[in-house]
Enzyme design. Structure first.
Site, short mmCIF file in Angstrom:
data_model
loop_
_atom_site.label_atom_id
_atom_site.label_comp_id
_atom_site.label_asym_id
_atom_site.label_seq_id
_atom_site.Cartn_x
_atom_site.Cartn_y
_atom_site.Cartn_z
N TYR A 164 0.71 -1.41 0.13
CA TYR A 164 0.00 -0.09 0.03
C TYR A 164 1.06 1.21 0.04
CZ TYR A 164 -3.27 3.53 1.49
OH TYR A 164 -3.98 4.90 1.33
N ASP A 265 9.56 3.07 -0.33
CA ASP A 265 8.45 3.70 0.59
C ASP A 265 8.67 3.40 1.87
OD1 ASP A 265 6.07 4.35 1.74
OD2 ASP A 265 4.80 3.69 0.32
N LYS A 292 4.17 9.84 7.72
CA LYS A 292 3.53 9.53 9.26
C LYS A 292 4.47 10.02 10.09
CE LYS A 292 1.19 5.21 7.78
NZ LYS A 292 -0.16 5.31 7.91
C1 LIG Z 1 3.66 2.46 3.13
C2 LIG Z 1 2.61 3.62 3.02
N1 LIG Z 1 2.96 4.57 2.13
C3 LIG Z 1 2.19 5.63 1.87
C4 LIG Z 1 1.09 5.76 2.44
C5 LIG Z 1 -0.02 7.00 2.43
O1 LIG Z 1 0.38 7.73 3.28
P1 LIG Z 1 -0.75 8.96 3.71
O2 LIG Z 1 -1.74 8.24 4.56
O3 LIG Z 1 -0.11 10.00 4.43
O4 LIG Z 1 -1.09 9.37 2.42
C6 LIG Z 1 0.90 4.76 3.73
C7 LIG Z 1 -0.38 5.04 4.66
O5 LIG Z 1 -0.66 4.22 5.32
C8 LIG Z 1 1.54 3.76 4.01
O6 LIG Z 1 1.50 2.85 4.83
#
Ligand SMILES: Cc1ncc(COP(=O)(O)O)c(C=O)c1O
Length: 457
Positions: A164, A265, A292
């Site tokens: 995700y 990521d 986060k």
């Molecule tokens: C690994 C990862 N990348 C990107 C995101 C997206 O971040 P945001 O919720 O700040 O848009 C999340 C959100 O849970 C995530 O877990």
């Protein structure tokens, strides 16, 4: 001997004792749910928080504890889905944010905080030579992929099944496909939402996680079309599944050879080491996405990496080649909260956090074994996840057969014992939670599992 999970495929609304107890403890949450549903579809604005029979409404958080609107005090092992690595309301974060509130919440100009935070991230993560700030992890990934496309002149992006990366169309693919989508080693691309941009699916290649040879074959096959390979070093929302180092090394070598931009990521995994999971695995990507925890409880994302790729965003030699507008980009309040957080989150602090995370995972495993219930506890550093399955979990596919009903009962059961985890069975330890809180968690889990084991007898 472990027993199979039994008779609980319905994930709720099953009138079980634990659900009745949940309802009796949360009447005000229920009222808010009913009233909120009149104005907000699902009574909220964040679909990952929804769970049956209705989600909690939370009102306060202090340290490692949160309270709901019914006055239930819970030991928190979510940290707002890993965002609050220091727990709720850390004094240094509050002080920094208060100070910034007095100075101003946003400006039509750059700030010293932006430069300080950028320097801190570049110092901590050697692969990050330049960085830019966004409001969310979603935007960070979106810009990283867009930059990869602009840099390589190629259209495609490869991502891992079960990965995700936020809610942007091109990566909202195969995040949690419901069943076996295609072959395990050649997963099919499945839209994670209706309404994605037509064509988004056509440019996204889905890779199997932790299957180095099979993933390499796919990358070789689509290589000339691929701008980026995007991967989480620890698959987060699929259930905190760490990558094999060999898998990441393969991705690094192959993308370098084929001229593909490797994007890590690290929105969730940055907390694993002082320089992020890439330091832990000793594998350097071309671009890194953050979010986060770097906002210290306020909205902030970042993407950064190789200077030649990030130069695409530099307007100082003329007009920007890649625009990166955003009214709240690099918001000073978020930067103040994030800077204070990262200053407290030293390597030593991470060491302590990871030790407690390892202890917690071990004790959770022991609790399942004592109850005679088959489950896997995955994770790395301070991250953990519970998978009610008997076989090892190395990829999202391994989680598909998990007993959702039992996972839900564990979640509700922990709530009734005063412990909050994510409804999907994932969670994390914050620096505000010490050994005593870890012990309380595992004690609560033992009680919940004893009840579950009785049901299966
Ligand atoms: C690994 C990862 N990348 C990107 C995101 C997206 O971040 P945001 O919720 O700040 O848009 C999340 C959100 O849970 C995530 O877990």
């Amino acid at each position: 001997m472990t027993k199979p999970w039994t008779g609980s495929s319905a994930s709720s609304g099953d009138g079980s004792d634990v659900e009745r107890l949940y309802r009796s403890l949360t009447p005000t949450s229920h009222e808010y749910f009913l009233e909120g549903s009149r104005y907000l579809p699902g009574a909220d604005s964040r679909s990952t928080l929804f769970h049956l029979p209705y989600p909690l409404v939370l009102s306060e958080g202090h340290g490692c504890r949160v309270s709901d609107v019914d006055g239930n005090e819970l030991l928190d092992f979510t940290g707002n889905h890993t965002s609050l690595v220091l727990g709720y309301g850390h004094p240094r974060v509050r002080e920094a944010v208060r100070d910034q509130l007095d100075r101003g919440t946003c400006f039509p100009g750059a700030t010293a905080l932006g430069v300080r935070m950028a320097k801190l991230l570049c110092d901590r993560i050697p692969s990050v030579e330049r960085v830019r700030f966004t409001n969310s992890g979603t935007e960070a990934v979106m810009y990283a992929v867009r930059a990869a496309r602009a840099f390589t002149g190629r259209p495609g992006v490869a991502k891992v099944e079960g990965g995700y990366h936020g809610s942007w169309d091109d990566v909202m693919v195969s995040t949690r496909p419901a069943g076996q989508a295609g072959d395990r080693v050649r997963p099919a691309a499945v839209p994670a939402s209706p309404g994605l941009t037509p064509g988004a699916l056509g440019t996204t290649v889905v890779l199997p996680f932790n299957e180095a040879e099979a993933a390499a074959r796919l990358i070789e096959q689509y290589g000339e079309q691929l701008a980026a390979v995007v991967v989480e070093p620890v698959l987060g929302s699929a259930g905190m599944i760490p990558a094999d180092r060999d898998y990441l090394v393969m991705l690094r070598e192959l993308t370098a050879r084929l001229g593909i931009v490797l994007v890590f990521d690290e929105v969730v995994s940055f907390r694993i080491a002082h320089g992020g999971a890439q330091e832990h695995f000793a594998v350097s990507p071309d671009l890194t996405c953050l979010g986060k925890l770097i906002g210290g409880g306020f909205p902030l994302g970042a993407f950064g990496g190789r200077g030649d790729i990030m130069a695409l965003f530099d307007p100082s030699g003329g007009g920007p080649r890649m625009p990166h507008p955003g009214s709240y980009n690099a918001n000073p309040v978020s930067l103040a909260g994030g800077l204070a957080t990262l200053e407290v989150l030293t390597g030593e602090a991470i060491g302590g956090l990871n030790a407690r995370g390892a202890r917690l995972r071990n004790r959770m495993r022991a609790a399942f074994a004592e109850a005679g219930l088959p489950a896997q506890v995955t994770g790395l550093g301070s991250l953990f996840a519970i998978h009610p399955v008997a076989h090892p979990v190395r990829a999202y596919r391994d989680t598909i057969g998990a007993d959702a009903g039992c996972r839900h009962r564990i979640f509700l059961g922990l709530f009734t014992e005063g412990v909050l985890i994510d409804p999907r069975g994932v969670g994390c330890v914050s620096t505000a939670a010490g050994e005593a809180e870890v012990d309380r968690f595992t004690g609560a889990l033992r009680t919940v599992l004893e009840g579950l084991a009785h049901r299966t007898r």
